[in-house]
Design a protein around this motif. Structure first.
Motif, mmCIF file in Angstrom:
data_model
loop_
_atom_site.group_PDB
_atom_site.id
_atom_site.type_symbol
_atom_site.label_atom_id
_atom_site.label_comp_id
_atom_site.label_asym_id
_atom_site.label_seq_id
_atom_site.Cartn_x
_atom_site.Cartn_y
_atom_site.Cartn_z
ATOM 1 N N SER A 227 0.828 -1.207 0.000
ATOM 2 C CA SER A 227 0.000 0.000 0.000
ATOM 3 C C SER A 227 0.862 1.256 0.000
ATOM 4 C CB SER A 227 -0.933 0.001 1.213
ATOM 5 O OG SER A 227 -0.210 0.171 2.418
ATOM 6 N N ASP A 309 -10.351 3.144 4.544
ATOM 7 C CA ASP A 309 -11.544 3.814 4.030
ATOM 8 C C ASP A 309 -12.743 2.877 4.126
ATOM 9 O OD1 ASP A 309 -11.367 1.971 1.943
ATOM 10 O OD2 ASP A 309 -10.583 3.419 0.505
ATOM 11 N N GLU A 310 -13.879 3.313 3.610
ATOM 12 C CA GLU A 310 -15.117 2.544 3.722
ATOM 13 C C GLU A 310 -15.074 1.231 2.951
ATOM 14 O OE1 GLU A 310 -17.311 5.121 0.156
ATOM 15 O OE2 GLU A 310 -17.932 5.340 2.251
ATOM 16 N N ASN A 311 -14.136 1.122 2.014
ATOM 17 C CA ASN A 311 -13.990 -0.109 1.235
ATOM 18 C C ASN A 311 -12.912 -1.034 1.795
ATOM 19 O OD1 ASN A 311 -15.944 0.710 -0.711
ATOM 20 N ND2 ASN A 311 -14.396 2.037 -1.651
ATOM 21 N N GLY A 312 -12.369 -0.662 2.949
ATOM 22 C CA GLY A 312 -11.344 -1.499 3.569
ATOM 23 C C GLY A 312 -9.954 -1.300 3.008
ATOM 24 N N GLN A 313 -9.756 -0.236 2.212
ATOM 25 C CA GLN A 313 -8.441 0.037 1.631
ATOM 26 C C GLN A 313 -7.627 0.943 2.556
ATOM 27 O OE1 GLN A 313 -7.442 -1.451 -1.292
ATOM 28 N NE2 GLN A 313 -9.403 -2.520 -1.097
ATOM 29 N N GLN A 315 -5.502 3.887 3.815
ATOM 30 C CA GLN A 315 -5.418 5.283 3.401
ATOM 31 C C GLN A 315 -4.071 5.889 3.823
ATOM 32 O OE1 GLN A 315 -9.542 7.468 3.624
ATOM 33 N NE2 GLN A 315 -9.207 6.446 5.582
ATOM 34 N N ASP A 490 -25.506 8.725 -4.727
ATOM 35 C CA ASP A 490 -24.721 9.262 -3.631
ATOM 36 C C ASP A 490 -24.786 10.782 -3.647
ATOM 37 O OD1 ASP A 490 -22.954 9.843 -1.680
ATOM 38 O OD2 ASP A 490 -21.213 8.906 -2.655
#
Length: 491
Positions: A227, A309-313, A315, A490
């Motif tokens: 990452s 983040d909200e997608n599990g990535q 940051q 959204d």
């Protein structure tokens, strides 16, 4: 109009041959060289000099030594101010009463920075040259936020602190080594961002990542390194794109012509607005490159982890100073400010906005302007910024509710406000760039002060002609929210 004057530049001239070869000013070449060296050695802080392999004192010393070496390379004899400023402020921090430390450090730092602004403004009036003011501005943000956090930790009960103040509160004075590392670190000495002391210490000790590893058993070292490499590569590529675009723009548009009487007399209103937009775009590209690339430098050192983040990535956004896309499509000045120089906005909020009892917006704008210097154009920009801010707030309150009845109207409103914001920020920027009141006034006069008509209407007339209707606001918001939920759009 301002110009670049490398005769006023005091940094090393070792690579002056590159200036002759490329046509790029020497100060910009040295700036890029410092960035490249910083990026290369930053990787050592997460490999052979990682928190798991060496003591914090070693990491601190490494950051200080290279910060001073690169500072001397970039600024020559003026690099002495890096030591002078930080030492004087440390004396105040360690000797003064915590009840007043935030005020006293702010005054000392502001006076020192103001002296440099005035000295170099007189010495090199109206020129764009890399000089020591940039690093001292960054250090001013750091040392004043540190003083405020110490004041919050030693002199105020926790129940009085805001959420942000609790987040950055400090209950132990920094050692001399920790303090110099925080202010002089090569990672952020050139163009910031002005990180907070607690965040920098977390990086030195690798606390954030270690805490995440303890809480998340699936958080592997391999995933972490991948990452970091991916985030760093993306930002290096993006920063390079901005650098290339900047070079192309500067060789395509001669911005000096904008202040020529012949240009102002013989060009149409629309072309003048277009050129103002180009001028603002070039100005932004300078900062996009600097901030995105320094973000990559910090990330390469392992600094910048900000959870998931909200997608599990993972940051790497803790020290991200600009959201480029959000700025380019900003629907109003509030969104623009929120995404521009983000760390400085956080600093102003912690040090100024949350501590002054009245006139918060105006005092915050004024502090930011004084921080930048004393050219008259800066204060003209400040007045524009305040006017635009209140106009945008008025229009959002009184006009926007009438466009929330359908998705089409809402999109039309957003499109119109985006275009208006872009034009407005071009006018806001021009007086900041040209420095001089007279030059900026000449440009504004030749476009018939077009940029002031709508903000004045927004502030003075819109509240009278369209008084806020809470019934419309609430009902229309519910309607559009219901429609969005049904269509999974959204907001």
């Amino acid at each position: 109009m301002t110009s670049i004057n490398n005769n006023a530049y005091d940094g090393f001239r070792t690579f002056s041959w590159l200036e002759d070869l490329s046509g790029v000013p020497l100060d910009k070449i040295n700036f890029i060289i410092v960035y490249m060296i910083s990026f290369a050695i930053a990787g050592l802080l997460r490999s052979s000099l990682s928190a798991e392999k060496v003591k914090p004192e070693t990491r601190h010393a490494f950051c200080i030594i290279f910060g001073l070496i690169l500072g001397y390379f970039a600024f020559g004899k003026y690099a002495m101010h890096l030591i002078g400023f930080s030492t004087i402020c440390y004396g105040v921090i360690t000797t003064r009463d915590p009840k007043l430390i935030h005020i006293e450090v702010f005054i000392v730092a502001a006076l020192y920075l103001s002296y440099l602004h005035l000295h170099l403004q007189i010495l090199n009036y109206g020129t764009y040259t890399l000089d020591i003011r940039g690093p001292i501005m960054i250090m001013t943000g750091k040392v004043t936020s540190l003083a405020c956090s110490l004041h919050d930790g030693f002199a105020r009960p926790e129940k009085e602190l805001t959420v942000m103040q609790k987040e950055h509160v400090i209950r132990k004075r920094p050692s001399l080594l920790e303090y110099y590392s925080y202010l002089l670190s090569f990672l952020t000495i050139m163009a910031g961002p002005g990180t907070f002391y607690d965040e920098y210490m977390d990086f030195i000790h690798n606390r954030r990542i270690q805490e995440e590893k303890l809480q998340n058993k699936n958080f592997s070292e391999r995933e972490l390194q991948f990452s970091i490499n991916l985030a760093t590569l993306k930002k290096v590529c993006l920063g390079t794109v901005f650098l290339v675009l900047l070079y192309v723009f500067l060789h395509t548009y001669d911005i000096q012509n904008m202040t020529d009487d012949e240009f102002l007399k013989n060009t149409s209103m629309f072309y003048k607005i277009w050129c103002l937009n180009i001028l603002a775009s070039i100005h932004r590209l300078n900062y996009y490159f600097a901030w995105v690339f320094v973000d990559a430098i910090c990330n390469n050192a392992g600094f910048g982890f900000n959870g998931f983040d909200e997608n599990g990535q993972i940051q790497w956004t803790l020290v991200t100073n600009v959201n480029v896309w959000e700025i380019e499509i900003a629907p109003n000045i509030n969104a623009y400010i929120k995404n521009w120089n983000k760390v400085t906005i956080r600093w102003l909020k912690l040090v100024v906005y949350e501590r002054v009892p009245r006139f918060k917006i105006m005092i915050t704008f004024l502090t930011s302007t004084i921080w930048h210097g004393f050219y008259a154009g800066y204060y003209l920009s400040m007045m524009h910024g305040i006017l635009y801010y209140y106009a945008a707030r008025s229009i959002r309150r009184h006009v926007r509710p009438y466009f929330l009845g359908s998705k089409v109207l809402k999109c039309l409103y957003d499109l119109l406000t985006m275009v208006v914001t872009r034009i407005a920020m071009s006018y806001f920027t021009v007086s900041f760039i040209v420095f001089e009141f007279q030059t900026a006034w000449k440009i504004y006069r030749d476009v018939y002060f077009f940029h002031l008509i709508f903000p004045v209407i927004g502030v003075l007339l819109v509240p009278i002609l369209l008084p806020a209707n809470e019934t419309i606001t609430i009902s229309e918001v519910k309607n559009v929210d219901s429609e969005r939920n049904n269509n999974k759009v959204d907001s």
